[in-house]
Scaffold this active site. Structure first.
Site, short mmCIF file in Angstrom:
data_model
loop_
_atom_site.label_atom_id
_atom_site.label_comp_id
_atom_site.label_asym_id
_atom_site.label_seq_id
_atom_site.Cartn_x
_atom_site.Cartn_y
_atom_site.Cartn_z
N CYS A 187 7.84 -5.22 -8.24
CA CYS A 187 6.80 -4.23 -8.58
C CYS A 187 6.78 -3.92 -10.07
O CYS A 187 5.90 -3.20 -10.53
CB CYS A 187 7.01 -2.96 -7.77
SG CYS A 187 7.28 -3.30 -6.03
N CYS A 234 4.16 6.62 1.73
CA CYS A 234 4.13 5.24 1.23
C CYS A 234 2.91 4.99 0.37
O CYS A 234 1.82 5.48 0.66
CB CYS A 234 4.09 4.26 2.41
SG CYS A 234 5.42 4.48 3.60
N SER A 235 3.09 4.18 -0.68
CA SER A 235 1.96 3.80 -1.51
C SER A 235 1.09 2.83 -0.73
O SER A 235 1.44 2.39 0.37
CB SER A 235 2.44 3.17 -2.82
OG SER A 235 3.29 2.08 -2.55
N HIS A 290 -1.51 0.45 -5.21
CA HIS A 290 -0.34 -0.26 -5.74
C HIS A 290 -0.50 -1.77 -5.57
O HIS A 290 0.18 -2.40 -4.77
CB HIS A 290 0.91 0.26 -5.03
CG HIS A 290 2.21 -0.32 -5.52
ND1 HIS A 290 2.38 -0.86 -6.78
CD2 HIS A 290 3.43 -0.42 -4.91
CE1 HIS A 290 3.64 -1.27 -6.90
NE2 HIS A 290 4.28 -1.04 -5.79
N LYS A 328 0.49 6.15 -5.00
CA LYS A 328 0.20 6.75 -3.70
C LYS A 328 -1.30 6.83 -3.40
O LYS A 328 -1.72 6.53 -2.29
CB LYS A 328 0.81 8.17 -3.69
CG LYS A 328 0.61 8.95 -2.42
CD LYS A 328 1.42 8.35 -1.30
CE LYS A 328 0.83 8.57 0.06
NZ LYS A 328 -0.34 7.78 0.40
N ILE A 368 -1.43 -0.55 0.10
CA ILE A 368 -1.54 -2.01 -0.07
C ILE A 368 -2.92 -2.24 -0.69
O ILE A 368 -3.93 -1.96 -0.05
CB ILE A 368 -1.41 -2.72 1.30
CG1 ILE A 368 0.01 -2.54 1.86
CG2 ILE A 368 -1.78 -4.20 1.17
CD1 ILE A 368 0.16 -2.95 3.32
#
Lengths: 76, 386
Positions: free
Chosen positions: B85, B208-209, B334, B330, B211
């Site tokens: 990342c 969770c961030s 991402h 978030k 997709i």
């Protein structure tokens, strides 16, 4: 480290854990499953699956079995 | 090393962009960047690209010349950087090092990821490859699972709560709602965040961030030449990249990212600044717990107080030190390989006073923190008005 621990059953204490609901493709059928990092009594840490009862940080665990190269631990 | 400045930025919207392929995203960001910097393709002396898993996500290798060529940039070094990342943060670090050393003057740094053409279980599997596939990966770890285990330990050692983690999500969604390029421009409540679908206990889908698909690019040049291109250069005051063990079970303490602590120290030293000088920051909130730990690792608060720091509103848009004014990973999204350079774009936009509805008044010194995997790569960059 992981191979050695897999071959030699050992015991330890749960350092941290989680229960996985959203699994990667090859483990979708297993979900939900518990994964933990075990601080081994002989030193070092190991990432392992938990079989049987759910565990929490601080719980004593012992090596249960090896399934397809994956170490499984269970509550002592 | 001679001083280096950002002379232009360009970003695509982040989101599930079903009709867009990887190359068209990267080209859009690069062309916007060249236009912003008033640089033509023939002036670009090198192209650095951050991309995590193009070969796995879309089956394309040899990405840097593939993208550079499509923008009319040929004949110069074009290289892909992979650091999970932190791929484009790493590309930036190496590009700044090269320009700082006098190797080149005008360099473009891009970042891109096309993720949504794969199913969520497949994406989960590809992302897991940023961990140790002989250990944690083989045992069935996912990235949410690694950060869930980090969260559990942080909660155990410091009393961090699920409410504090949810407060990160609520704040970042509010900020993202003001960002026209954000993936999810939806305001959420604390109750919603807490009641979200469980992904890896204690992390819900709101921890969770996203997709996402997307791309970002920045143009850099020596500060002494910046005025030839732009009236609004932003100076790179400090930048550092560090590394640590990949596997979580090989780290002594998983409640801190040692690589971030070290990169922060180096970047502060290079800039001649301390944490209290940082007015705002874009930090790597791949999971809500990661933003809490970032505040601690970067020295904004004492160890263990990161949760309270967010919960008390200290990092809100109108707080004393706004964090993730863009909406963060978030809410903004991402697209893994684009994230590091995307953060730089967001800091530059704030410093130039172009952040629109989310513009903050104290905007002269900002920091960006980019984290690879569960902490094996960290890049910290400090930017300031030139």
């Amino acid at each position: 480290m992981s191979e050695e621990a897999t071959a030699n059953p050992r015991s330890g204490v749960i350092y941290t854990e989680t229960v996985i609901y959203a699994a990667p493709e090859q483990f979708v059928a297993d979900a939900p499953y518990q994964l933990a990092i075990v601080t081994l009594n002989g030193g070092g840490r190991l990432t392992a699956r938990i079989s049987g009862d759910r565990v929490a940080i601080g719980d004593a665990v012992e090596f249960a079995e090896d399934r397809n190269g994956i170490p499984f631990f269970r509550k002592k | 090393m001679r001083p280096v400045a950002v002379i232009g930025v360009g970003k695509t919207a982040f989101g599930a962009l079903q009709d867009r392929d990887l190359r068209s995203l990267a080209v859009e960001a690069g062309e916007k960047c060249m236009k912003d910097a008033r640089v033509s393709p023939s002036q670009v002396e090198a192209f650095y690209l951050g991309n995590f898993a193009g070969p796995s996500f879309v089956g394309q290798n040899h990405l840097a010349p593939y993208i550079a060529g499509a923008m009319g940039i040929t004949g110069v070094p074009a290289t892909r950087f992979e650091a999970a990342c932190a791929s484009s943060g790493s590309a930036l670090f190496h590009a700044v090092s090269a320009v700082g050393a006098g190797l080149y003057d005008v360099v473009m740094v891009g970042g891109v990821e096309k993720m949504t053409s794969q199913s969520t279980p497949k994406v989960t599997e590809i992302l897991a490859g940023a961990g140790d596939m002989l250990g944690e990966g083989r045992a069935g770890a996912t990235f949410p699972a690694l950060f869930a285990m980090i969260a559990r330990r942080h909660m155990y050692q410091y009393g961090t709560t699920r409410e504090q983690m949810a407060a990160v999500a609520v704040k970042n969604h509010l900020n993202g709602s003001k960002n026209p390029q954000a993936h999810m421009r939806k305001v959420i409540t604390l109750e919603q965040a807490l009641a979200g679908k469980m992904i890896a206990d204690p992390l819900t889908v709101y921890d969770c961030s996203l997709i996402s698909d997307g791309a970002a690019a920045v143009m850099i040049a020596p500060l002494e030449r910046a005025g030839e291109f732009t009236g609004k250069p932003v100076k790179i005051l400090g930048i550092a990249q560090t590394s640590d063990m990949v596997a979580l079970d090989e780290k002594d303490d998983i409640t801190t990212f040692r690589a971030v602590v070290e990169a922060g120290k180096k970047a502060y030293k290079m800039a001649g600044l301390s944490p209290r000088d940082i007015e705002f920051a874009e930090v790597h909130d791949c999971f809500t717990i990661a933003e809490i730990i970032a505040g601690e690792d970067l020295g904004f608060v004492q160890k263990g107080e990161g949760g309270l720091y967010v919960q008390q509103g200290c990092t809100a848009l109108n707080g004393p030190r706004p964090i993730n004014t863009s909406g963060g990973l978030k809410s903004k999204g991402h697209p893994v390989g684009a994230t590091g350079v995307g953060q730089i774009c967001d800091v530059v936009i704030q410093i130039r006073g172009e952040a629109g509805e989310r513009q903050i008044p104290r905007n002269s010194i900002g920091l960006a923190q980019n984290l690879g995997g569960s902490g094996a790569t960290a890049v910290v960059t400090i930017l300031g008005a030139a």
